[in-house]
Write a protein that holds these residues in place. Sequence first.
Motif, PDB file in Angstrom:
ATOM      1  N   THR A  33      38.137  34.644  40.640  1.00  0.00           N
ATOM      2  CA  THR A  33      38.672  35.222  41.874  1.00  0.00           C
ATOM      3  C   THR A  33      39.607  36.396  41.577  1.00  0.00           C
ATOM      4  O   THR A  33      39.544  37.452  42.226  1.00  0.00           O
ATOM      5  CB  THR A  33      39.429  34.151  42.683  1.00  0.00           C
ATOM      6  OG1 THR A  33      38.528  33.103  43.034  1.00  0.00           O
ATOM      7  CG2 THR A  33      40.031  34.754  43.942  1.00  0.00           C
ATOM      8  N   GLU A  34      40.457  36.225  40.571  1.00  0.00           N
ATOM      9  CA  GLU A  34      41.437  37.270  40.245  1.00  0.00           C
ATOM     10  C   GLU A  34      40.782  38.516  39.676  1.00  0.00           C
ATOM     11  O   GLU A  34      41.172  39.651  40.019  1.00  0.00           O
ATOM     12  CB  GLU A  34      42.457  36.710  39.257  1.00  0.00           C
ATOM     13  CG  GLU A  34      43.538  37.707  38.874  1.00  0.00           C
ATOM     14  CD  GLU A  34      44.572  37.111  37.933  1.00  0.00           C
ATOM     15  OE1 GLU A  34      45.434  37.867  37.454  1.00  0.00           O
ATOM     16  OE2 GLU A  34      44.523  35.890  37.684  1.00  0.00           O
ATOM     17  N   TYR A  35      39.784  38.334  38.802  1.00  0.00           N
ATOM     18  CA  TYR A  35      39.195  39.476  38.103  1.00  0.00           C
ATOM     19  C   TYR A  35      37.857  39.906  38.701  1.00  0.00           C
ATOM     20  O   TYR A  35      37.293  40.911  38.251  1.00  0.00           O
ATOM     21  CB  TYR A  35      38.992  39.135  36.630  1.00  0.00           C
ATOM     22  CG  TYR A  35      40.287  39.018  35.846  1.00  0.00           C
ATOM     23  CD1 TYR A  35      40.846  40.131  35.226  1.00  0.00           C
ATOM     24  CD2 TYR A  35      40.960  37.807  35.755  1.00  0.00           C
ATOM     25  CE1 TYR A  35      42.037  40.032  34.517  1.00  0.00           C
ATOM     26  CE2 TYR A  35      42.150  37.688  35.043  1.00  0.00           C
ATOM     27  CZ  TYR A  35      42.678  38.807  34.433  1.00  0.00           C
ATOM     28  OH  TYR A  35      43.847  38.704  33.726  1.00  0.00           O
TER      29      TYR A  35
END
Length: 314
Positions: free
Chosen positions: A147-149
């Motif tokens: 999700t973050e990257y």
Amino acid sequence: MTAYDVIVLAGGAAKRLGGADKPGVRVGGRALLDRVLAACDGAARTVVVGDRRATARPVLWTREVPQGGGPLAALGAGLKLTTAEHVLVLSADLPFLGPGTVDALLAAAGQPGREGALCTDPDGRDQPLVAAYRAEPLRRELALIATEYGSLAGLPLRILTAELELARIDAGPDAAFDCDTWDDIAAARARIREHGAVLDEWITSVKNELGIELDVDTGVLLDLARDAAHGVARPAAPLTTFLVGYAAARASAGAGPDEAAAAVAEASRKATALALRWEAEVEEAESAGQGGDEAGGPAGGPKPDAGREGTGTP
């Protein structure tokens, strides 16, 4: 023993090997991948992330998306096919990984407050591809990283391990030894032939090649071969050990590995006792001044059937 699945990452580019098929490179006559699979044959499910190939035991195959997306993407792809509470994660280039290290990792990963365990090499470096993880926190962190990257492709494993509560295990000089270069391959091939290790390596390779799951006392068999060679004749050593194996197989037909190992031990005991009786007869003859020559005839006398030995002529 802790129930577990295993994910083996076998899809790297092997650039330092000139693009060679690293999982298929042989050390001690066995492919590196097969050596790793042998160390974790207690897994409920084995997933290999890489191109399909012949393996010593059945596995499930998958590939990371995109192919060549790196170890974190490969781990994510493999994890989708696992169901156990604990997941062993290994690279496919560990020639000296053994069941003892696997057991130690699983035990450490199961400790309260731990989300996994990994080996450290002799220089103290973490080895996240010689590790055991609890599946739930592993899935959680992979989802957060994705999700973050935006995806897992191209990301290093340290992003994952930094977020987990992990135990560290000293792997010693061998368990975490991996083969990244041809010099590493040469060193591994030389190490298995070192005195004190070569027999165990050879016996393990033979058992894997023949599909034998049998733990026997190799010292007993070596002592038997020595006694047969010394008390009878040198060619008696391999022939006797073959006959012992045949007799043990007949005696333990349909039984399990423990019964088969006991049958080998009993057949070895009987054959050893016979070889020692043969040797005792020679010693008795020598002490009485009747020592025989190497062909078995009385000293100074003619050989039985002289000139026809081994011909089968009556």
